[in-house]
Design a protein around this motif. Sequence first.
Motif, PDB file in Angstrom:
ATOM      1  N   LEU A  48       0.830  -1.202   0.000  1.00 54.03           N
ATOM      2  CA  LEU A  48       0.000   0.000   0.000  1.00 54.03           C
ATOM      3  C   LEU A  48       0.865   1.252   0.000  1.00 54.03           C
ATOM      4  CD1 LEU A  48      -2.587  -1.126   2.671  1.00 54.03           C
ATOM      5  CD2 LEU A  48      -3.070  -0.707   0.263  1.00 54.03           C
ATOM      6  N   ARG A  49       0.387   2.262  -0.665  1.00 55.12           N
ATOM      7  CA  ARG A  49       1.088   3.544  -0.701  1.00 55.12           C
ATOM      8  C   ARG A  49       1.063   4.169   0.691  1.00 55.12           C
ATOM      9  NH1 ARG A  49      -0.627   8.196  -4.959  1.00 55.12           N
ATOM     10  NH2 ARG A  49       1.199   9.494  -4.768  1.00 55.12           N
ATOM     11  N   GLY A  50       2.211   4.667   1.146  1.00 54.73           N
ATOM     12  CA  GLY A  50       2.298   5.319   2.441  1.00 54.73           C
ATOM     13  C   GLY A  50       2.521   4.366   3.592  1.00 54.73           C
ATOM     14  N   VAL A  51       2.532   3.064   3.325  1.00 49.38           N
ATOM     15  CA  VAL A  51       2.715   2.073   4.383  1.00 49.38           C
ATOM     16  C   VAL A  51       4.028   1.345   4.107  1.00 49.38           C
ATOM     17  CG1 VAL A  51       1.719   0.100   5.589  1.00 49.38           C
ATOM     18  CG2 VAL A  51       0.215   1.808   4.592  1.00 49.38           C
ATOM     19  N   ALA A  52       5.118   1.897   4.622  1.00 44.52           N
ATOM     20  CA  ALA A  52       6.426   1.260   4.476  1.00 44.52           C
ATOM     21  C   ALA A  52       6.658   0.337   5.670  1.00 44.52           C
ATOM     22  CB  ALA A  52       7.523   2.319   4.357  1.00 44.52           C
ATOM     23  N   ARG A 121       0.019   6.543  -8.716  1.00 45.67           N
ATOM     24  CA  ARG A 121       1.126   6.039  -9.540  1.00 45.67           C
ATOM     25  C   ARG A 121       1.927   5.052  -8.706  1.00 45.67           C
ATOM     26  NH1 ARG A 121       6.272   8.040  -8.871  1.00 45.67           N
ATOM     27  NH2 ARG A 121       6.496   9.633  -7.290  1.00 45.67           N
ATOM     28  N   ILE A 122       2.682   4.215  -9.393  1.00 43.30           N
ATOM     29  CA  ILE A 122       3.543   3.250  -8.710  1.00 43.30           C
ATOM     30  C   ILE A 122       4.964   3.799  -8.756  1.00 43.30           C
ATOM     31  CG2 ILE A 122       4.421   0.895  -8.702  1.00 43.30           C
ATOM     32  CD1 ILE A 122       1.557   0.802  -8.156  1.00 43.30           C
ATOM     33  N   SER A 123       5.491   4.178  -7.606  1.00 43.37           N
ATOM     34  CA  SER A 123       6.855   4.700  -7.540  1.00 43.37           C
ATOM     35  C   SER A 123       7.846   3.539  -7.569  1.00 43.37           C
ATOM     36  CB  SER A 123       7.042   5.529  -6.271  1.00 43.37           C
ATOM     37  OG  SER A 123       6.955   4.689  -5.136  1.00 43.37           O
ATOM     38  N   GLY A 124       9.110   3.861  -7.713  1.00 44.05           N
ATOM     39  CA  GLY A 124      10.148   2.827  -7.717  1.00 44.05           C
ATOM     40  C   GLY A 124      10.226   2.086  -6.397  1.00 44.05           C
ATOM     41  N   ASP A 125      10.129   2.822  -5.285  1.00 47.57           N
ATOM     42  CA  ASP A 125      10.160   2.185  -3.963  1.00 47.57           C
ATOM     43  C   ASP A 125       8.970   1.261  -3.761  1.00 47.57           C
ATOM     44  OD1 ASP A 125      12.489   3.471  -3.282  1.00 47.57           O
ATOM     45  OD2 ASP A 125      11.485   5.118  -2.234  1.00 47.57           O
ATOM     46  N   LEU A 126       7.794   1.711  -4.189  1.00 45.39           N
ATOM     47  CA  LEU A 126       6.595   0.902  -4.045  1.00 45.39           C
ATOM     48  C   LEU A 126       6.680  -0.345  -4.916  1.00 45.39           C
ATOM     49  CD1 LEU A 126       3.849   0.685  -2.688  1.00 45.39           C
ATOM     50  CD2 LEU A 126       2.892   2.026  -4.547  1.00 45.39           C
ATOM     51  N   GLU A 131       7.360  -6.373  -5.016  1.00 44.66           N
ATOM     52  CA  GLU A 131       8.024  -7.486  -5.697  1.00 44.66           C
ATOM     53  C   GLU A 131       7.846  -8.786  -4.898  1.00 44.66           C
ATOM     54  OE1 GLU A 131      12.596  -8.180  -6.376  1.00 44.66           O
ATOM     55  OE2 GLU A 131      11.844  -6.574  -7.666  1.00 44.66           O
ATOM     56  N   GLY A 132       7.421  -9.828  -5.567  1.00 44.11           N
ATOM     57  CA  GLY A 132       7.256 -11.128  -4.935  1.00 44.11           C
ATOM     58  C   GLY A 132       5.916 -11.337  -4.251  1.00 44.11           C
ATOM     59  N   LEU A 133       5.041 -10.353  -4.272  1.00 39.96           N
ATOM     60  CA  LEU A 133       3.717 -10.507  -3.657  1.00 39.96           C
ATOM     61  C   LEU A 133       2.739 -11.089  -4.668  1.00 39.96           C
ATOM     62  CD1 LEU A 133       3.404  -7.158  -1.682  1.00 39.96           C
ATOM     63  CD2 LEU A 133       3.928  -9.422  -0.775  1.00 39.96           C
ATOM     64  N   ALA A 134       1.683 -11.686  -4.169  1.00 42.77           N
ATOM     65  CA  ALA A 134       0.665 -12.276  -5.030  1.00 42.77           C
ATOM     66  C   ALA A 134      -0.025 -11.195  -5.864  1.00 42.77           C
ATOM     67  CB  ALA A 134      -0.363 -13.009  -4.175  1.00 42.77           C
ATOM     68  N   ALA A 135      -0.489 -11.590  -7.026  1.00 39.75           N
ATOM     69  CA  ALA A 135      -1.154 -10.636  -7.928  1.00 39.75           C
ATOM     70  C   ALA A 135      -2.413 -10.058  -7.298  1.00 39.75           C
ATOM     71  CB  ALA A 135      -1.491 -11.312  -9.249  1.00 39.75           C
ATOM     72  N   SER A 136      -3.132 -10.854  -6.514  1.00 40.32           N
ATOM     73  CA  SER A 136      -4.365 -10.349  -5.887  1.00 40.32           C
ATOM     74  C   SER A 136      -4.059  -9.238  -4.888  1.00 40.32           C
ATOM     75  CB  SER A 136      -5.111 -11.489  -5.204  1.00 40.32           C
ATOM     76  OG  SER A 136      -4.327 -12.048  -4.172  1.00 40.32           O
ATOM     77  N   ILE A 137      -2.940  -9.349  -4.187  1.00 41.52           N
ATOM     78  CA  ILE A 137      -2.552  -8.306  -3.220  1.00 41.52           C
ATOM     79  C   ILE A 137      -2.151  -7.039  -3.954  1.00 41.52           C
ATOM     80  CG2 ILE A 137      -0.837  -7.683  -1.465  1.00 41.52           C
ATOM     81  CD1 ILE A 137      -0.935 -10.636  -0.595  1.00 41.52           C
ATOM     82  N   ARG A 138      -1.389  -7.184  -5.032  1.00 43.88           N
ATOM     83  CA  ARG A 138      -1.000  -6.006  -5.828  1.00 43.88           C
ATOM     84  C   ARG A 138      -2.224  -5.329  -6.431  1.00 43.88           C
ATOM     85  NH1 ARG A 138       3.026  -9.546  -7.909  1.00 43.88           N
ATOM     86  NH2 ARG A 138       1.953  -9.486  -9.912  1.00 43.88           N
ATOM     87  N   GLU A 139      -3.203  -6.125  -6.883  1.00 40.22           N
ATOM     88  CA  GLU A 139      -4.435  -5.557  -7.448  1.00 40.22           C
ATOM     89  C   GLU A 139      -5.227  -4.803  -6.381  1.00 40.22           C
ATOM     90  OE1 GLU A 139      -6.549  -8.812  -9.208  1.00 40.22           O
ATOM     91  OE2 GLU A 139      -5.003  -9.118 -10.738  1.00 40.22           O
ATOM     92  N   THR A 140      -5.297  -5.358  -5.193  1.00 41.16           N
ATOM     93  CA  THR A 140      -6.002  -4.688  -4.102  1.00 41.16           C
ATOM     94  C   THR A 140      -5.302  -3.372  -3.743  1.00 41.16           C
ATOM     95  OG1 THR A 140      -6.740  -6.818  -3.225  1.00 41.16           O
ATOM     96  CG2 THR A 140      -6.851  -4.930  -1.730  1.00 41.16           C
ATOM     97  N   ALA A 141      -3.967  -3.397  -3.728  1.00 35.15           N
ATOM     98  CA  ALA A 141      -3.211  -2.177  -3.418  1.00 35.15           C
ATOM     99  C   ALA A 141      -3.424  -1.110  -4.488  1.00 35.15           C
ATOM    100  CB  ALA A 141      -1.728  -2.506  -3.279  1.00 35.15           C
ATOM    101  N   TRP A 142      -3.470  -1.514  -5.748  1.00 35.37           N
ATOM    102  CA  TRP A 142      -3.693  -0.539  -6.822  1.00 35.37           C
ATOM    103  C   TRP A 142      -5.120  -0.003  -6.754  1.00 35.37           C
ATOM    104  CZ3 TRP A 142      -1.441   2.891  -9.471  1.00 35.37           C
ATOM    105  CH2 TRP A 142      -2.050   3.453 -10.588  1.00 35.37           C
ATOM    106  N   LYS A 143      -6.070  -0.882  -6.480  1.00 37.12           N
ATOM    107  CA  LYS A 143      -7.462  -0.450  -6.321  1.00 37.12           C
ATOM    108  C   LYS A 143      -7.568   0.561  -5.185  1.00 37.12           C
ATOM    109  CE  LYS A 143     -12.035  -2.303  -5.339  1.00 37.12           C
ATOM    110  NZ  LYS A 143     -12.799  -3.511  -4.980  1.00 37.12           N
ATOM    111  N   ALA A 144      -6.866   0.295  -4.086  1.00 37.30           N
ATOM    112  CA  ALA A 144      -6.859   1.222  -2.959  1.00 37.30           C
ATOM    113  C   ALA A 144      -6.278   2.568  -3.368  1.00 37.30           C
ATOM    114  CB  ALA A 144      -6.056   0.630  -1.796  1.00 37.30           C
ATOM    115  N   GLN A 145      -5.169   2.514  -4.089  1.00 36.56           N
ATOM    116  CA  GLN A 145      -4.506   3.764  -4.460  1.00 36.56           C
ATOM    117  C   GLN A 145      -5.370   4.607  -5.387  1.00 36.56           C
ATOM    118  OE1 GLN A 145      -0.349   5.383  -6.320  1.00 36.56           O
ATOM    119  NE2 GLN A 145      -0.389   3.320  -5.551  1.00 36.56           N
ATOM    120  N   THR A 146      -5.971   4.000  -6.408  1.00 36.71           N
ATOM    121  CA  THR A 146      -6.796   4.787  -7.332  1.00 36.71           C
ATOM    122  C   THR A 146      -8.036   5.337  -6.624  1.00 36.71           C
ATOM    123  OG1 THR A 146      -7.851   2.753  -8.115  1.00 36.71           O
ATOM    124  CG2 THR A 146      -6.011   3.608  -9.413  1.00 36.71           C
TER     125      THR A 146
END
Length: 189
Positions: A48-52, A121-126, A131-146
């Motif tokens: 998630l964006r903002g959650v390091a 947007r997806i920054s380099g750090d994000l 990297e290495g996370l499941a596609a469903s988690i990445r999709e949820t994170a992108w949905k959250a960000q938009t």
Amino acid sequence: QPAHYLVLEDCIAVIEAATTRRDRLEAHIEAALPHWSLGPVVQALQSLRGVALVAAATLVAELGDMTRFANPRQLMAYLGLVPSEHSSGSKRRLGSITKAGNGAGRRMLIEAAWTYRFPARISGDLLLRQEGLAASIRETAWKAQTRLCGRYRKLALSGKPMNVVSTAIARELAGFVWAIAKQVQLAGT
């Protein structure tokens, strides 16, 4: 003046010491993750964006097993991110957030919510954190960000105070945190 240079050098030394301490503590957290039963949840929340690392580890340490919450509304209420209510008879008046429950978790989410004031947007750090996370988690994170970036912009343009907007975004971010934690913990069982 020579005294100004001494003060400047002292301030720089304090900043360098704090940076070194922060890096050392982050390295300790990173080293502890593989041995922690909730380490995979911390890794997933970093998508998630903002959650390091520090924010994710703090959230998981404060909230524990998030599957104990039946739905995201229970998590939002536990964090004190729901509005208070002053009702009498047929009148229903909503007030400010309750601030009941876990203050450290609420603070992490509100700090993370400020990052959604910028366009999605997806920054380099994000990208590295995802990297290495499941596609469903990445999709949820992108949905959250938009969703949260658009919601932040809409609330800000409506004239709401920025701290109210940030709190509203933090409330919705808690829902996405719950969803990602639920995905990880269900995949692990």
